[in-house]
Design an enzyme around this catalytic site. Structure first.
Site, PDB file in Angstrom:
ATOM      1  N   GLU A 176       0.821  -1.218   0.000  1.00 17.10           N
ATOM      2  CA  GLU A 176       0.000   0.000   0.000  1.00 17.10           C
ATOM      3  C   GLU A 176       0.853   1.264   0.000  1.00 17.10           C
ATOM      4  O   GLU A 176       0.373   2.345   0.334  1.00 17.10           O
ATOM      5  CB  GLU A 176      -0.935   0.018   1.225  1.00 17.10           C
ATOM      6  CG  GLU A 176      -1.824  -1.201   1.401  1.00 17.10           C
ATOM      7  CD  GLU A 176      -2.917  -1.362   0.338  1.00 17.10           C
ATOM      8  OE1 GLU A 176      -2.851  -0.688  -0.699  1.00 17.10           O
ATOM      9  OE2 GLU A 176      -3.817  -2.191   0.560  1.00 17.10           O
ATOM     10  N   HIS A 202      -3.038   2.329   8.446  1.00 17.50           N
ATOM     11  CA  HIS A 202      -4.100   1.562   7.783  1.00 17.50           C
ATOM     12  C   HIS A 202      -4.283   0.259   8.557  1.00 17.50           C
ATOM     13  O   HIS A 202      -3.302  -0.429   8.857  1.00 17.50           O
ATOM     14  CB  HIS A 202      -3.701   1.272   6.330  1.00 17.50           C
ATOM     15  CG  HIS A 202      -4.538   0.212   5.675  1.00 17.50           C
ATOM     16  ND1 HIS A 202      -5.911   0.288   5.629  1.00 17.50           N
ATOM     17  CD2 HIS A 202      -4.202  -0.960   5.063  1.00 17.50           C
ATOM     18  CE1 HIS A 202      -6.379  -0.785   5.004  1.00 17.50           C
ATOM     19  NE2 HIS A 202      -5.373  -1.560   4.657  1.00 17.50           N
ATOM     20  N   TYR A 226     -16.125  13.010  20.379  1.00 16.58           N
ATOM     21  CA  TYR A 226     -14.741  12.627  20.077  1.00 16.58           C
ATOM     22  C   TYR A 226     -14.586  12.080  18.665  1.00 16.58           C
ATOM     23  O   TYR A 226     -13.519  12.215  18.048  1.00 16.58           O
ATOM     24  CB  TYR A 226     -14.186  11.661  21.139  1.00 16.58           C
ATOM     25  CG  TYR A 226     -13.227  12.398  22.034  1.00 16.58           C
ATOM     26  CD1 TYR A 226     -13.689  13.423  22.847  1.00 16.58           C
ATOM     27  CD2 TYR A 226     -11.865  12.129  22.008  1.00 16.58           C
ATOM     28  CE1 TYR A 226     -12.819  14.155  23.626  1.00 16.58           C
ATOM     29  CE2 TYR A 226     -10.991  12.860  22.790  1.00 16.58           C
ATOM     30  CZ  TYR A 226     -11.463  13.868  23.594  1.00 16.58           C
ATOM     31  OH  TYR A 226     -10.594  14.601  24.348  1.00 16.58           O
TER      32      TYR A 226
HETATM   33  P1  13P Z   1       1.121  -5.301   3.341  1.00 13.95           P
HETATM   34  O1  13P Z   1       1.478  -6.561   4.092  1.00 13.95           O
HETATM   35  O2  13P Z   1       1.717  -5.266   1.962  1.00 13.95           O
HETATM   36  O3  13P Z   1       1.448  -4.071   4.173  1.00 13.95           O
HETATM   37  O4  13P Z   1      -0.447  -5.301   3.133  1.00 13.95           O
HETATM   38  C1  13P Z   1      -1.276  -5.471   4.231  1.00 13.95           C
HETATM   39  C2  13P Z   1      -2.567  -4.768   4.037  1.00 13.95           C
HETATM   40  O5  13P Z   1      -3.156  -4.347   5.017  1.00 13.95           O
HETATM   41  C3  13P Z   1      -3.126  -4.599   2.682  1.00 13.95           C
HETATM   42  O6  13P Z   1      -4.186  -3.727   2.678  1.00 13.95           O
END
Ligand code: 13P
Length: 210
Positions: free
Chosen positions: A73, A92, A119
């Site tokens: 990502e 993420h 919040y």
């Molecule tokens: P990666 O292991 O490449 O970071 O991907 C994990 C992930 O959350 C994909 O959306």
């Protein structure tokens, strides 16, 4: 903050998220800007068991400078940084309740989760829904880019949340707030709910500008 400390913070916060079940397996990725580029968790790494020395280091254009191969990502993280120069970190996750909400049919793309609590408004604010694309797809990064200047928090449909922050800690706090709000939103499904009014949201935005 110096790079050694930043690497340690990424590993420590990754472990904290993992220990509390907010990430699992090799899902999720964390990035943070450093003096001459940015750091990103390696692809297929477990956020609970990061080795600070092996975290990927990329240049401002997203080219690998050192460390293990970066998250698939990386384009998505780069899109956030390019559209939000004030952001210093991006997180993420595939945290369960946010993912569950991202799979609901008929979500409002401009407000997938309504203003339930103060919040949520203060830490997450204006959440945008991004249509589904496969993980790591350039089209996913482009779809995030199209929303990033106006939204520091986005929800990827059938995938999970992405949140940018002015510090690593702020990004983590905001994505945790989003996850808990997603849990509340699911708990409230089928219950008559009083959401915050537009006036109450505007008042919070005045009191606590992001
Ligand atoms: P990666 O292991 O490449 O970071 O991907 C994990 C992930 O959350 C994909 O959306």
């Amino acid at each position: 903050m110096n790079e050694v400390r930043l690497r340690e913070d990424m590993a420590q916060l990754g472990k904290s998220l993992y220990d509390r079940g907010l990430t699992f397996g090799s899902a999720g990725n964390i990035s943070a800007k450093c003096a001459d580029g940015w750091l990103l968790t390696p692809t297929n790494s477990c956020l609970g068991r990061l080795d600070p020395a092996r975290i990927s280091k990329l240049d401002p254009q997203g080219r690998l400078l050192s460390g293990d191969p970066p998250s698939k990502e990386s384009f998505l993280h780069l899109a956030m940084y390019e559209e939000r120069p004030q952001s210093a970190a991006v997180v993420h996750l595939h945290s369960t309740h946010s993912v569950a909400v991202s799979c609901l049919d008929g979500l409002d793309e401009h407000q997938p989760i309504p203003p339930i609590t103060a919040y949520y408004v203060m830490r997450v604010g204006d959440l945008a829904l991004v249509p589904y694309y496969p993980p790591g797809d350039k089209a996913l990064a482009d779809a995030v880019r199209a929303r990033a200047s106006k939204h520091h928090a986005v929800l990827l449909a059938n995938h999970g949340p992405v949140v940018a922050g002015n510090t690593l800690e702020a990004a983590v706090n905001a994505i945790e707030e989003l996850e808990e709000t997603a849990r509340l939103f699911l708990m409230l499904q089928g219950h008559r709910t009083r959401f915050l009014t537009g006036e109450q949201v505007a008042d919070l935005q005045r009191r606590y500008p992001s």
